[in-house]
Write a protein that holds these residues in place. Structure first.
Motif, PDB file in Angstrom:
ATOM      1  N   ILE A   1     -14.524   0.323  34.908  1.00 63.67           N
ATOM      2  CA  ILE A   1     -14.993   0.179  34.593  1.00 63.67           C
ATOM      3  C   ILE A   1     -16.244   1.729  34.628  1.00 63.67           C
ATOM      4  O   ILE A   1     -16.967   1.404  33.031  1.00 63.67           O
ATOM      5  N   LEU A   2     -16.392   1.923  35.510  1.00 60.02           N
ATOM      6  CA  LEU A   2     -16.534   3.469  35.682  1.00 60.02           C
ATOM      7  C   LEU A   2     -16.209   4.435  34.346  1.00 60.02           C
ATOM      8  O   LEU A   2     -16.709   4.957  33.828  1.00 60.02           O
ATOM      9  N   LEU A   3     -15.234   4.577  34.184  1.00 55.88           N
ATOM     10  CA  LEU A   3     -14.393   5.201  33.067  1.00 55.88           C
ATOM     11  C   LEU A   3     -14.498   4.712  31.456  1.00 55.88           C
ATOM     12  O   LEU A   3     -15.867   5.193  30.819  1.00 55.88           O
ATOM     13  N   GLY A   4     -14.871   3.785  31.111  1.00 53.75           N
ATOM     14  CA  GLY A   4     -15.702   2.912  29.985  1.00 53.75           C
ATOM     15  C   GLY A   4     -16.511   3.193  29.433  1.00 53.75           C
ATOM     16  O   GLY A   4     -17.573   3.685  29.021  1.00 53.75           O
ATOM     17  N   LEU A   5     -17.699   2.804  30.707  1.00 52.71           N
ATOM     18  CA  LEU A   5     -19.034   3.522  31.211  1.00 52.71           C
ATOM     19  C   LEU A   5     -19.192   4.916  30.609  1.00 52.71           C
ATOM     20  O   LEU A   5     -20.087   5.475  30.189  1.00 52.71           O
ATOM     21  N   TYR A   6     -18.457   5.804  31.349  1.00 51.55           N
ATOM     22  CA  TYR A   6     -19.064   7.319  31.061  1.00 51.55           C
ATOM     23  C   TYR A   6     -18.169   7.282  30.005  1.00 51.55           C
ATOM     24  O   TYR A   6     -19.052   8.547  29.130  1.00 51.55           O
ATOM     25  N   MET A   7     -17.538   6.734  29.242  1.00 44.27           N
ATOM     26  CA  MET A   7     -17.195   6.950  28.119  1.00 44.27           C
ATOM     27  C   MET A   7     -18.323   6.517  26.804  1.00 44.27           C
ATOM     28  O   MET A   7     -18.407   7.456  25.593  1.00 44.27           O
TER      29      MET A   7
ATOM     30  N   VAL B   1     -18.527  14.830  25.925  1.00 44.26           N
ATOM     31  CA  VAL B   1     -17.213  15.259  26.672  1.00 44.26           C
ATOM     32  C   VAL B   1     -16.786  13.905  27.917  1.00 44.26           C
ATOM     33  O   VAL B   1     -15.146  14.057  26.637  1.00 44.26           O
ATOM     34  N   VAL B   2     -16.427  12.827  27.982  1.00 42.09           N
ATOM     35  CA  VAL B   2     -15.967  11.686  28.282  1.00 42.09           C
ATOM     36  C   VAL B   2     -14.740  10.949  27.414  1.00 42.09           C
ATOM     37  O   VAL B   2     -14.120  10.943  26.865  1.00 42.09           O
ATOM     38  N   GLU B   3     -15.845  10.916  26.597  1.00 38.72           N
ATOM     39  CA  GLU B   3     -15.648  10.137  25.464  1.00 38.72           C
ATOM     40  C   GLU B   3     -14.423  10.340  24.310  1.00 38.72           C
ATOM     41  O   GLU B   3     -12.904  10.596  24.175  1.00 38.72           O
TER      42      GLU B   3
ATOM     43  N   PHE C   1     -10.932  11.158  26.332  1.00 37.14           N
ATOM     44  CA  PHE C   1     -10.095   9.891  27.185  1.00 37.14           C
ATOM     45  C   PHE C   1      -9.846   8.638  26.329  1.00 37.14           C
ATOM     46  O   PHE C   1      -9.296   7.728  25.999  1.00 37.14           O
ATOM     47  N   TYR C   2     -11.220   8.789  25.130  1.00 34.18           N
ATOM     48  CA  TYR C   2     -11.253   7.666  23.967  1.00 34.18           C
ATOM     49  C   TYR C   2      -9.916   7.029  23.076  1.00 34.18           C
ATOM     50  O   TYR C   2      -9.665   6.368  23.435  1.00 34.18           O
ATOM     51  N   ARG C   3      -9.661   8.416  22.693  1.00 33.84           N
ATOM     52  CA  ARG C   3      -8.389   8.292  21.849  1.00 33.84           C
ATOM     53  C   ARG C   3      -7.213   8.068  22.536  1.00 33.84           C
ATOM     54  O   ARG C   3      -6.062   6.845  22.427  1.00 33.84           O
ATOM     55  N   PHE C   4      -6.845   8.468  23.883  1.00 30.72           N
ATOM     56  CA  PHE C   4      -5.688   8.220  24.537  1.00 30.72           C
ATOM     57  C   PHE C   4      -5.545   6.374  24.792  1.00 30.72           C
ATOM     58  O   PHE C   4      -4.670   5.689  24.890  1.00 30.72           O
ATOM     59  N   MET C   5      -6.916   6.556  25.822  1.00 33.45           N
ATOM     60  CA  MET C   5      -7.177   4.690  26.181  1.00 33.45           C
ATOM     61  C   MET C   5      -6.360   3.782  24.751  1.00 33.45           C
ATOM     62  O   MET C   5      -5.979   3.172  25.338  1.00 33.45           O
TER      63      MET C   5
ATOM     64  N   LEU D   1     -12.046   0.218  27.656  1.00 35.14           N
ATOM     65  CA  LEU D   1     -12.524   0.245  26.616  1.00 35.14           C
ATOM     66  C   LEU D   1     -13.566  -1.218  25.607  1.00 35.14           C
ATOM     67  O   LEU D   1     -14.814  -0.441  25.250  1.00 35.14           O
ATOM     68  N   ASP D   2     -13.340  -2.207  26.374  1.00 36.03           N
ATOM     69  CA  ASP D   2     -14.783  -2.763  26.086  1.00 36.03           C
ATOM     70  C   ASP D   2     -15.891  -2.201  26.719  1.00 36.03           C
ATOM     71  O   ASP D   2     -16.907  -2.681  26.421  1.00 36.03           O
ATOM     72  N   THR D   3     -16.128  -1.972  28.060  1.00 35.51           N
ATOM     73  CA  THR D   3     -17.121  -1.326  28.899  1.00 35.51           C
ATOM     74  C   THR D   3     -17.669  -0.865  27.891  1.00 35.51           C
ATOM     75  O   THR D   3     -18.541  -0.278  27.714  1.00 35.51           O
ATOM     76  N   TYR D   4     -16.935   0.510  27.300  1.00 32.05           N
ATOM     77  CA  TYR D   4     -17.100   1.588  26.589  1.00 32.05           C
ATOM     78  C   TYR D   4     -18.098   0.766  25.426  1.00 32.05           C
ATOM     79  O   TYR D   4     -19.420   1.672  25.371  1.00 32.05           O
ATOM     80  N   LEU D   5     -17.686  -0.217  25.091  1.00 29.85           N
ATOM     81  CA  LEU D   5     -17.904  -0.630  23.337  1.00 29.85           C
ATOM     82  C   LEU D   5     -19.400  -1.133  23.498  1.00 29.85           C
ATOM     83  O   LEU D   5     -20.484  -1.626  23.245  1.00 29.85           O
TER      84      LEU D   5
END
Length: 267
Positions: free
Chosen positions: A92-98, A103-105, A108-112, A152-156
């Protein structure tokens, strides 16, 4: 009845909710009775009395080690599932920050996105080689199977928060962390919790896979052990017990959303 605006009464709702359960139970009892009429020693579809005997032997009678197998297996699986579920907080934290920090996006985004497409079960041999056959490999399998999806769901959902809200919060003096945890996270948390509970089934599947290949205790381990003896009087109660536990966990999360995020339902 087939009207979008038809509201069933409490009695009608209870009957409709129970109908499919009753049909499945009735069908099983009928077929089981027919099979035992033809073959009294049939093991494929045990009678209710034989299933009750299986529950008695696993839950209320000790085995050769003096242990109550059902409860020992339940506790072992519960720990693995619980640890894995706790680690979803990092997703959740990773997706939120992405979703909020470019910078975080970018990092990490393409790797995730790529890692989410890797079949977790294909990584099982690697996990066993790297971490051995202990608890770490089983928990890692569950985490790797659902972590990218949750992130990824949290990111979206974080990306979907209107930018106007972020600008307004900034003009009111909110810091980056303030915007992250007091503006965005409360808005998306109910939907993120829904995503997590909808992934309970996948988590249980990965749990069973890990336990079936390398474990000495656990619900999944026990099912795969007794299947050698076609012990359906034990397998069926174990499957129903696992389903009930997963359903209970799902219910608790839904109650959490309903009570803790009552405002979300209005939207």
């Amino acid at each position: 009845m087939f009207n979008m605006y038809w509201k069933p009464s409490p009695l009608q709702s209870a009957l409709l909710s129970s109908a499919l359960f009753l049909i499945c139970i009735g069908a099983y009892l009928f077929v089981s009775h027919q099979r035992h009429q033809e073959n009294p020693s049939d093991k494929i579809m045990p009678t209710v009395s034989k299933i009750a005997d299986g529950v008695q032997r696993t839950a209320f009678e000790t085995d050769r080690k003096g242990e109550y197998r059902l409860w020992i297996d339940t506790w072992a699986s519960f720990k693995r599932f619980g640890i894995s579920l706790g680690l979803m907080g990092f997703a959740i934290l990773l997706g939120l920050y992405m979703g909020l920090f470019p910078v975080v996006e970018a990092l990490f985004y393409r790797f995730m996105l790529f890692f989410d497409k890797v079949p977790a079960l294909a990584l099982l041999p690697i996990l066993f080689i790297v971490f051995g056959l202990g608890e770490v490999s089983k928990v890692s399998l569950i985490v790797l199977g659902v972590f990218p999806t949750i992130a990824l769901d949290t990111y979206l959902r974080a990306k979907a928060v209107p930018g106007e809200q972020l600008i307004k919060a900034r003009t009111l003096g909110a810091s980056n962390l303030g915007i992250t945890f007091r503006v965005v996270l409360p808005q998306i948390m109910p939907d993120v919790l829904n995503t997590i509970r909808l992934n309970f089934k996948a988590m249980v599947l990965f749990l069973i896979a890990g336990e079936s290949l390398a474990a000495s205790v656990g619900l999944g381990y026990r099912i795969f052990v007794v299947r050698r003896y076609i012990a359906m009087d034990i397998i069926i109660p174990y499957v129903l017990w696992m389903s009930l536990l997963a359903f209970t966990a799902d219910l608790l999360v839904r109650l959490w959303i309903k009570k803790g995020y009552a405002w979300h339902r209005a939207h």
